[in-house]
Design an enzyme around this catalytic site. Structure first.
Site, short mmCIF file in Angstrom:
data_model
loop_
_atom_site.label_atom_id
_atom_site.label_comp_id
_atom_site.label_asym_id
_atom_site.label_seq_id
_atom_site.Cartn_x
_atom_site.Cartn_y
_atom_site.Cartn_z
N LYS A 175 0.65 -0.76 0.15
CA LYS A 175 0.08 -0.33 -0.07
C LYS A 175 1.09 1.13 0.29
O LYS A 175 1.57 1.30 1.06
CB LYS A 175 -0.63 0.03 1.10
CG LYS A 175 -2.40 0.70 0.91
CD LYS A 175 -1.98 1.65 0.25
CE LYS A 175 -1.25 2.90 1.55
NZ LYS A 175 -1.63 4.34 1.09
N GLU A 248 8.81 0.78 11.66
CA GLU A 248 10.23 2.26 10.72
C GLU A 248 9.19 3.55 11.73
O GLU A 248 8.75 4.03 10.19
CB GLU A 248 10.87 2.24 10.00
CG GLU A 248 11.24 0.58 9.97
CD GLU A 248 12.35 0.81 11.17
OE1 GLU A 248 13.04 1.82 11.42
OE2 GLU A 248 13.08 -0.53 11.39
N CYS A 284 14.16 10.03 7.33
CA CYS A 284 13.71 9.54 8.36
C CYS A 284 15.07 9.86 9.55
O CYS A 284 14.21 10.29 10.39
CB CYS A 284 13.55 8.29 8.49
SG CYS A 284 11.87 8.18 7.51
N GLU A 378 10.07 15.78 14.80
CA GLU A 378 10.86 15.72 13.76
C GLU A 378 10.32 16.48 12.07
O GLU A 378 9.30 16.75 11.86
CB GLU A 378 9.80 13.89 13.22
CG GLU A 378 10.62 13.97 12.39
CD GLU A 378 10.56 12.59 11.32
OE1 GLU A 378 11.76 12.11 10.35
OE2 GLU A 378 9.67 11.65 11.30
#
Length: 477
Positions: A175, A248, A284, A378
């Site tokens: 997906k 993750e 990331c 983040e």
């Protein structure tokens, strides 16, 4: 020649809804994207489940050869695939080309590991009543794997789930991120051209919540592997039941530069600028928080600002472009709000801090307090914090003061300091004399705290996609 349109046409035959897939830079339509619903995902699961016996019983050398051939096909189509990444993800072409290279390597690592999945011999006579038996373990594939992937590495983060799945004899359904589905389709086409049965790998584009729920509820899906935000990761883990799960999630990478590296600042600054602004910081493990010893902080900061201001903002398809538009307008607005929040709390903007088209000019902040949003969360954009510290111990405390724990880096010529910090950092990966943005595709890769659960890296991902079985042979009976 790889093409995504035939697969899009195939999807369009099974759904009545579609939407424009838009280039974030030009705002032009790239393709008409079918929107799959629950029925299409259920059909994909059924077909992948049906193909499992074929893949499971395929000799390891055949799976290995398919993965290796796919790497060659992808390499031969490198420019076209990279341009697709640049168009759908607004990734500068230099980074898109690098992503294709990494994907080729990840497929090759998967090909190698397909031939190396080995168990062990168990000495049963170590137990008092175990004599007369030989025993060994082996690994068996688990079935259908559901992979949910993000926009920022629309090819390589897909192959980090698909390659290990196929190498270990599983089938897989991807997906993809709604903004970047084409790269996953091109990967599928490369694998099918290389000999993979079509139903062994499906790409099902559509709304994440709708299609993700189907994967979670299906008894045929044995594992979910997800890369994305912590809130969604927590929801997946809480609803996965007995499925295997790899998550993750977010990060806020920190870097320390010690005074012992004063004679290497030019090289360190170059690495740090690249690690902070590559693909607009939408990585990331992008370097977000930099702690510099006070003895060298002024020199480091001045050189870093100079490097940031030399970056070229432009069209992703221009080979000279370093920075471009962010993936969407809300990402830009969020970052501008976080920068303003930091300023209101006493932070100083040393360069950047303003909108540029639909992106952000490379930004450096300093004197950022621990309570600022940009310090805690983040950023996922071209915003970097440089704060000065009086010692490595102070840096270690600040670096660990985070809800995240994926990757960290440090530069030091003091071996004891480097080892002590490496052991003390609460992260999954520590890179000594490198920036935390560094990742090699065969290394173990996983986070702590809110950064995730489980490990990727081809060999390590494979071990999370199999079941271990022990077999004992009683030769005295």
């Amino acid at each position: 020649m790889l093409q995504y349109q035939p697969y899009l046409d195939q999807l369009a035959n099974n759904t009545t809804e579609s939407q424009a897939l838009v280039n974030p830079h030009t705002k032009e339509e790239i393709a008409r994207m079918p929107i799959c619903k629950e029925e299409q995902m259920e059909n994909a699961i059924k077909q992948a489940d049906g193909a499992f016996e074929t893949i499971k019983n395929m000799p390891a050398h055949e799976r290995s050869d398919i993965l290796n051939r796919a790497s060659e096909i992808l390499h031969d189509n490198k420019q076209m695939v990279a341009e697709t990444i640049a168009q759908e993800a607004a990734k500068p072409i230099k980074y898109a080309l690098s992503e294709v290279d990494r994907t080729v390597q990840t497929l090759k690592f998967s090909s190698i590991e397909a031939r190396k999945l080995e168990g062990e011999s168990i000495p049963m006579d170590a137990a008092p009543n175990g004599a007369g038996r030989d025993a060994y373990t082996l690994f068996e594939p688990i079935g259908v794997i559901g992979a949910i992937t993000p926009f920022n590495f629309p090819l390589n983060l897909v192959v980090h789930k698909v390659g290990p799945a196929i190498a270990s004899g599983n089938t897989v359904i991807v997906k993809p991120a709604e903004k970047t589905p084409l790269s996953a389709i091109l990967l599928r086409e490369a694998l099918v051209q290389a000999g993979l049965p079509e139903d062994a790998y499906h790409v099902v584009p559509g709304e994440g919540k709708v299609l993700g729920d189907v994967l979670l509820k299906s008894d045929a899906v044995q594992k979910i592997t997800f890369t994305g935000s912590p809130p969604v990761g927590r929801e997946i883990k809480s609803n996965a039941g007995l499925k295997k799960v790899t998550l993750e999630l977010g990060n806020n990478s920190a870097l320390y530069v010690d005074k012992s590296m004063n004679d290497r600042l030019d090289d360190i600054v170059s690495k740090a600028v690249h690690g902070s602004y590559a693909y607009n910081g939408q990585v990331c493990i992008s370097t977000q928080r930099i702690y510099v010893h006070e003895d060298i902080a002024d020199t480091f900061t001045d050189q870093f600002i100079k490097g940031a201001e030399q970056l070229t903002f432009g069209d992703p398809l221009d080979e000279e472009t370093d920075i471009c538009n962010l993936i969407d307008k809300p990402s830009q607005q969020r970052l501008l709000e976080w920068i303003e929040d930091a300023k209101q709390q006493g932070a100083k903007v040393l360069t950047g801090g303003e909108a540029k088209d639909d992106g952000i000019a490379p930004t450096v902040l300093t004197n950022v307090p621990e309570g600022a949003k940009i310090m805690k969360e983040e950023a996922f954009g071209p915003v970097v914090i440089i704060n000065r510290v009086a010692s490595g111990d102070e840096a270690l405390k600040a670096m660990n003061n985070s809800q995240y724990g994926l990757s960290a880096g440090l530069f030091s010529n003091d071996m004891k300091q480097a080892i002590d910090m490496a052991h003390g950092l609460e992260v999954g990966q520590v890179l000594v004399n490198d920036v935390p943005t560094l990742r090699f595709d065969h290394m173990p890769y996983g986070g702590r705290k809110q950064s995730g659960y489980g490990y990727e890296g081809v060999k390590y991902a494979i071990h999370e996609m199999v079941n271990r079985k022990m077999i004992s042979l009683n030769y005295t009976f």
